[in-house]
Motif scaffolding. Structure first.
Motif, PDB file in Angstrom:
ATOM      1  N   GLN A  29       0.622  -1.153  -0.067  1.00  0.00           N
ATOM      2  CA  GLN A  29       0.038  -0.202  -0.080  1.00  0.00           C
ATOM      3  C   GLN A  29       0.757   1.169   0.036  1.00  0.00           C
ATOM      4  OE1 GLN A  29      -2.138  -1.225   3.673  1.00  0.00           O
ATOM      5  NE2 GLN A  29      -4.144  -1.333   2.610  1.00  0.00           N
ATOM      6  N   ASP A  30       2.197   1.215   0.265  1.00  0.00           N
ATOM      7  CA  ASP A  30       3.035   2.235   0.331  1.00  0.00           C
ATOM      8  C   ASP A  30       3.364   2.826  -0.851  1.00  0.00           C
ATOM      9  OD1 ASP A  30       3.353   2.193   3.110  1.00  0.00           O
ATOM     10  OD2 ASP A  30       4.949   0.785   3.331  1.00  0.00           O
ATOM     11  N   PRO A  31       3.344   4.040  -0.986  1.00  0.00           N
ATOM     12  CA  PRO A  31       3.554   4.687  -2.593  1.00  0.00           C
ATOM     13  C   PRO A  31       5.059   4.698  -2.877  1.00  0.00           C
ATOM     14  CG  PRO A  31       3.271   6.462  -0.886  1.00  0.00           C
ATOM     15  CD  PRO A  31       2.991   5.316  -0.260  1.00  0.00           C
ATOM     16  N   VAL A  32       5.243   4.340  -3.977  1.00  0.00           N
ATOM     17  CA  VAL A  32       6.707   4.300  -4.752  1.00  0.00           C
ATOM     18  C   VAL A  32       6.895   5.256  -5.860  1.00  0.00           C
ATOM     19  CG1 VAL A  32       8.345   2.852  -5.804  1.00  0.00           C
ATOM     20  CG2 VAL A  32       6.992   1.923  -3.843  1.00  0.00           C
ATOM     21  N   VAL A  33       8.020   6.024  -5.636  1.00  0.00           N
ATOM     22  CA  VAL A  33       7.989   6.909  -6.727  1.00  0.00           C
ATOM     23  C   VAL A  33       9.334   6.808  -7.299  1.00  0.00           C
ATOM     24  CG1 VAL A  33       8.726   9.470  -7.283  1.00  0.00           C
ATOM     25  CG2 VAL A  33       6.816   9.070  -5.765  1.00  0.00           C
ATOM     26  N   ASP A  34       9.427   6.553  -8.712  1.00  0.00           N
ATOM     27  CA  ASP A  34      10.756   6.385  -9.498  1.00  0.00           C
ATOM     28  C   ASP A  34      11.027   7.599 -10.261  1.00  0.00           C
ATOM     29  OD1 ASP A  34      13.042   5.292 -10.741  1.00  0.00           O
ATOM     30  OD2 ASP A  34      11.750   4.526 -12.307  1.00  0.00           O
ATOM     31  N   ALA A  35      12.141   8.440  -9.075  1.00  0.00           N
ATOM     32  CA  ALA A  35      12.669   9.699  -9.573  1.00  0.00           C
ATOM     33  C   ALA A  35      13.926   9.714 -10.267  1.00  0.00           C
ATOM     34  CB  ALA A  35      12.575  10.553  -8.362  1.00  0.00           C
ATOM     35  N   PRO A  36      14.387  10.470 -11.153  1.00  0.00           N
ATOM     36  CA  PRO A  36      15.666  10.576 -11.530  1.00  0.00           C
ATOM     37  C   PRO A  36      16.646  10.192 -10.550  1.00  0.00           C
ATOM     38  CG  PRO A  36      14.465  12.627 -12.499  1.00  0.00           C
ATOM     39  CD  PRO A  36      13.664  11.907 -11.385  1.00  0.00           C
TER      40      PRO A  36
ATOM     41  N   VAL B 222       5.152   6.731   2.684  1.00  0.00           N
ATOM     42  CA  VAL B 222       3.922   6.561   3.384  1.00  0.00           C
ATOM     43  C   VAL B 222       2.728   7.174   3.056  1.00  0.00           C
ATOM     44  CG1 VAL B 222       5.030   5.307   5.241  1.00  0.00           C
ATOM     45  CG2 VAL B 222       4.447   7.952   5.256  1.00  0.00           C
ATOM     46  N   ILE B 223       1.558   6.809   3.314  1.00  0.00           N
ATOM     47  CA  ILE B 223       0.438   7.590   2.979  1.00  0.00           C
ATOM     48  C   ILE B 223      -0.269   7.961   4.594  1.00  0.00           C
ATOM     49  CG2 ILE B 223      -1.969   7.710   2.219  1.00  0.00           C
ATOM     50  CD1 ILE B 223      -1.103   6.025  -0.115  1.00  0.00           C
ATOM     51  N   GLU B 224      -0.306   9.197   4.818  1.00  0.00           N
ATOM     52  CA  GLU B 224      -0.750   9.805   5.972  1.00  0.00           C
ATOM     53  C   GLU B 224      -1.660  10.797   5.620  1.00  0.00           C
ATOM     54  OE1 GLU B 224       2.357  10.909   8.684  1.00  0.00           O
ATOM     55  OE2 GLU B 224       3.328   8.700   8.767  1.00  0.00           O
ATOM     56  N   ASP B 225      -2.935  11.187   6.335  1.00  0.00           N
ATOM     57  CA  ASP B 225      -3.585  12.042   6.210  1.00  0.00           C
ATOM     58  C   ASP B 225      -3.947  12.476   4.877  1.00  0.00           C
ATOM     59  OD1 ASP B 225      -3.569  12.729   9.134  1.00  0.00           O
ATOM     60  OD2 ASP B 225      -1.397  13.462   8.797  1.00  0.00           O
ATOM     61  N   ASN B 226      -4.210  11.307   4.055  1.00  0.00           N
ATOM     62  CA  ASN B 226      -4.704  11.571   2.411  1.00  0.00           C
ATOM     63  C   ASN B 226      -3.398  12.134   1.891  1.00  0.00           C
ATOM     64  OD1 ASN B 226      -7.169  10.316   2.712  1.00  0.00           O
ATOM     65  ND2 ASN B 226      -7.768  12.191   3.468  1.00  0.00           N
ATOM     66  N   ALA B 227      -1.887  12.116   2.357  1.00  0.00           N
ATOM     67  CA  ALA B 227      -1.109  12.677   1.558  1.00  0.00           C
ATOM     68  C   ALA B 227       0.054  11.471   1.332  1.00  0.00           C
ATOM     69  CB  ALA B 227      -0.635  13.808   2.404  1.00  0.00           C
ATOM     70  N   ARG B 228       0.869  11.928   0.698  1.00  0.00           N
ATOM     71  CA  ARG B 228       2.096  10.851   0.364  1.00  0.00           C
ATOM     72  C   ARG B 228       3.163  11.621   0.921  1.00  0.00           C
ATOM     73  NH1 ARG B 228       3.245  10.035  -5.827  1.00  0.00           N
ATOM     74  NH2 ARG B 228       2.859  12.361  -5.550  1.00  0.00           N
ATOM     75  N   LYS B 229       3.852  10.865   1.814  1.00  0.00           N
ATOM     76  CA  LYS B 229       5.188  11.396   2.784  1.00  0.00           C
ATOM     77  C   LYS B 229       6.550  10.674   2.180  1.00  0.00           C
ATOM     78  CE  LYS B 229       2.268  13.373   6.204  1.00  0.00           C
ATOM     79  NZ  LYS B 229       1.903  13.729   7.556  1.00  0.00           N
TER      80      LYS B 229
ATOM     81  N   GLN C  92      10.672   6.322   4.910  1.00  0.00           N
ATOM     82  CA  GLN C  92       9.318   6.235   5.724  1.00  0.00           C
ATOM     83  C   GLN C  92       9.700   6.904   6.984  1.00  0.00           C
ATOM     84  OE1 GLN C  92       9.188   1.991   5.007  1.00  0.00           O
ATOM     85  NE2 GLN C  92       7.203   2.148   3.429  1.00  0.00           N
ATOM     86  N   SER C  93      10.957   6.940   7.416  1.00  0.00           N
ATOM     87  CA  SER C  93      11.510   7.213   8.800  1.00  0.00           C
ATOM     88  C   SER C  93      12.038   8.639   8.753  1.00  0.00           C
ATOM     89  CB  SER C  93      12.232   6.121   9.603  1.00  0.00           C
ATOM     90  OG  SER C  93      11.506   5.023   9.489  1.00  0.00           O
ATOM     91  N   ARG C  94      12.085   9.199   9.789  1.00  0.00           N
ATOM     92  CA  ARG C  94      12.587  10.566  10.020  1.00  0.00           C
ATOM     93  C   ARG C  94      14.049  10.542  10.072  1.00  0.00           C
ATOM     94  NH1 ARG C  94      14.584  12.364  14.871  1.00  0.00           N
ATOM     95  NH2 ARG C  94      14.227  10.978  16.468  1.00  0.00           N
ATOM     96  N   GLY C  95      14.830  11.511   9.233  1.00  0.00           N
ATOM     97  CA  GLY C  95      16.080  11.412   9.193  1.00  0.00           C
ATOM     98  C   GLY C  95      16.788  12.140  10.418  1.00  0.00           C
TER      99      GLY C  95
END
Length: 551
Positions: free
Chosen positions: A31-38, A45-52, A84-87
């Motif tokens: 269910q976690d969003p994956v983005v393929d960026a350059p 993760v999806i939280e509060d209807n946003a992708r983070k 998915q975790s803070r830095g």
């Protein structure tokens, strides 16, 4: 003369608060969003209807021999990187108690990361890049205060960036200059910010963002960073709009020249190395980063941008006077009680009204009548609060608005004087950074000693209006809030928006304040021997007589 270390405790903007949680509730990896960026693929993760997406690296970590080097690009990573975790925050010394104290945090030299919060179905969305405050000494992109869910609700992608701080971000030294083709040093934290903007330009489309509709915004040292980015030719074209919240325009050290009563940046670096017992840059690189950060702060090192003729070409006031800054629309403003939480910056209370008047006349000469009209002896406590606020923030923010208006750019000014019971009871009405929870619509994640904000309809009305103004400005260059006052440009009879109970337009922003402090700055600059900085009232040096081009 720079601000003494004792005065800096509290002069931090909003640095850090509780860390953003990595996520809540049950979920599966599918269910976690994956983005393929350059730059590479990332899983968020999806939280509060946003992708983070958290702690995405935008440059190589400045470790070992890379300490005090310009940020370098990262090669594309293989596989899918967990985001998915803070830095970790960049290395910084502990902060003293106060409304900004955030307690213990994770920190590392491996900190050149950014967080991205995007609407679930973002497509060609406007992008806002947040630059945290903290006097260029403290702070982190991962503060819970900076959660971007309210921006995502309004169709905005929020990017929050880390950058090197303190001695690790702003040391200049002759040895470091000899390591570069340009022969310069310092400004590493600013170069990090530029590298982050370049990363956004290359990668944000993969997250649904428009790389050609980018707004930079920041508070306190973050607003100063916005000014630096507006001034730096290396950031030109990487953003199209700017927001400066409680910025300032102090004198910067020149790389090799002692001027305006300041040492050169290289001389400051050499002196610091001597205080720390280091004979070379190699010795400094061998030091533990945390120990180096603390020792440098204790030794009095204060980070500023350096005029190196490369990243920053001249003093900010000169850059904006010459019209060399980025020609972009601007929102700028400040808070009514800025220095209520920065009391270490305030000049001492006088023994009597007569003593105060005599001291001001001795220091300000033919400008003393104007000073005493604005800051009268009848209320010395309010006088020193207002004079410090205006000398640091009001003058600088109005100057910024005037400069952009001269370029023909839309320029909007505000005064945040809104407060609430716990802030009033603590004597912190309109204090420094108090607008930040309203800008982010996030009342629950303030630091432990922050006056608690009641989550009621009145507070939400202000937050919703500010979010609307900020995000519509990012979208179109015009700040518009649903059901709220039209925000007129500053050039309309010095118009400004007052946030107090509800947003409302007003005219004639702080009459007389800009003229007085511009006069003071002009004379100090013309003398070549005095800096323009935080010192007002009993802390101010004797004002030079009128020089060429100065009243």
């Amino acid at each position: 003369m720079k601000i003494p270390v004792r005065a800096l405790i509290g002069f931090v903007g909003l640095a850090l608060s509780t860390a953003v949680p990595a996520g809540t509730g049950e979920r599966s990896a599918a269910q976690d969003p994956v983005v393929d960026a350059p730059a590479g693929s990332v899983r968020g993760v999806i939280e509060d209807n946003a992708r983070k997406f958290r702690a995405i690296p935008y440059a190589k970590p400045p470790l070992g021999a890379l300490r005090w080097r310009a940020p370098q690009p990262l090669p594309r990573w293989a596989g899918i990187r967990a985001a998915q975790s803070r830095g970790a925050a960049c290395i910084q010394p502990p902060m003293a108690q106060g409304p900004y104290d955030r307690g213990a945090i994770d920190m590392s030299e491996d900190c050149l990361t950014l967080d991205v919060t995007a609407p679930e179905n973002a497509r060609n969305a406007p992008v806002m890049i947040w630059i945290h405050g903290g006097t260029l000494i403290w702070g982190s992109a991962q503060s819970a205060m900076y959660d971007g869910r309210e921006f995502a609700k309004r169709g905005i992608i929020l990017v929050s960036i880390n950058y090197r701080l303190g001695v690790l971000g702003y040391l200049a030294h002759p040895e470091l200059g000899r390591e570069t083709a340009e022969g310069v040093s310092g400004n590493y934290g600013l170069q990090d910010q530029i590298a982050a903007l370049q990363w956004v330009r290359r990668n944000i489309r993969a997250f649904g963002g428009d790389p050609h509709n980018v707004t930079i915004f920041g508070e306190s040292a973050g607003a100063l960073s916005v000014e630096y980015l507006m001034a730096s030719p290396h950031a030109r074209g990487l953003f199209g709009k700017a927001v400066a919240q409680s910025g300032y325009m102090f004198t910067m050290p020149e790389l090799r020249n002692a001027r305006y009563g300041e040492q050169s940046a290289e001389a400051i670096g050499v002196a610091l190395a001597g205080k720390l017992g280091a004979k070379s840059i190699a010795d400094l690189r061998a030091m533990d980063a945390r120990k180096l950060s603390v020792a440098s702060a204790m030794a009095g090192f204060l980070p500023y941008g350096t005029i190196d003729g490369h990243i920053l070409k001249r003093q900010l006031v000169d850059t904006f006077d010459r019209g060399e800054q980025a020609p972009v629309p601007l929102i700028a403003g400040l808070n009514s009680g800025e220095t209520r939480s920065l009391r270490q910056l305030l000049p001492p209370l006088p023994a009597s009204a007569d003593a105060y008047t005599a001291d001001i006349r001795a220091r300000y000469g033919d400008a003393s009548d104007a000073y005493l009209r604005l800051y009268p002896a009848t209320d010395p406590e309010q006088a020193r609060l207002d004079a410090s606020r205006d000398g640091i923030y009001s003058w600088a923010m109005e100057r910024l608005a005037r400069a952009q208006a001269r370029l023909g750019q839309p320029s909007y000014l505000y005064l945040f004087s809104h407060s609430y019971p716990s802030a009033d009871e603590a004597g912190l009405t309109g204090f420094h950074a108090s607008e930040v929870p309203f800008i982010f619509g996030n009342f629950q994640a303030t630091p432990p000693n922050w006056p608690r904000i009641p989550d009621d309809a009145g507070q939400r009305r202000i937050a919703d209006a500010m979010l609307d103004y900020w995000t519509s400005f990012a979208r179109t260059g015009r700040p518009i809030a649903q059901g709220a006052s039209e925000w007129l440009p500053f050039g309309t009879d010095n118009a400004f928006m007052r946030f107090e109970g509800g947003p409302r337009m007003a005219q004639k922003f702080m009459p007389g304040v800009f003229d007085l402090h511009e006069r003071i700055m002009c004379r100090r600059r013309a003398s070549g021997a005095q800096s323009w900085d935080w010192r007002v009232g009993a802390y101010a040096p004797v004002l030079p007589v009128a020089g060429k081009g100065c009243a």
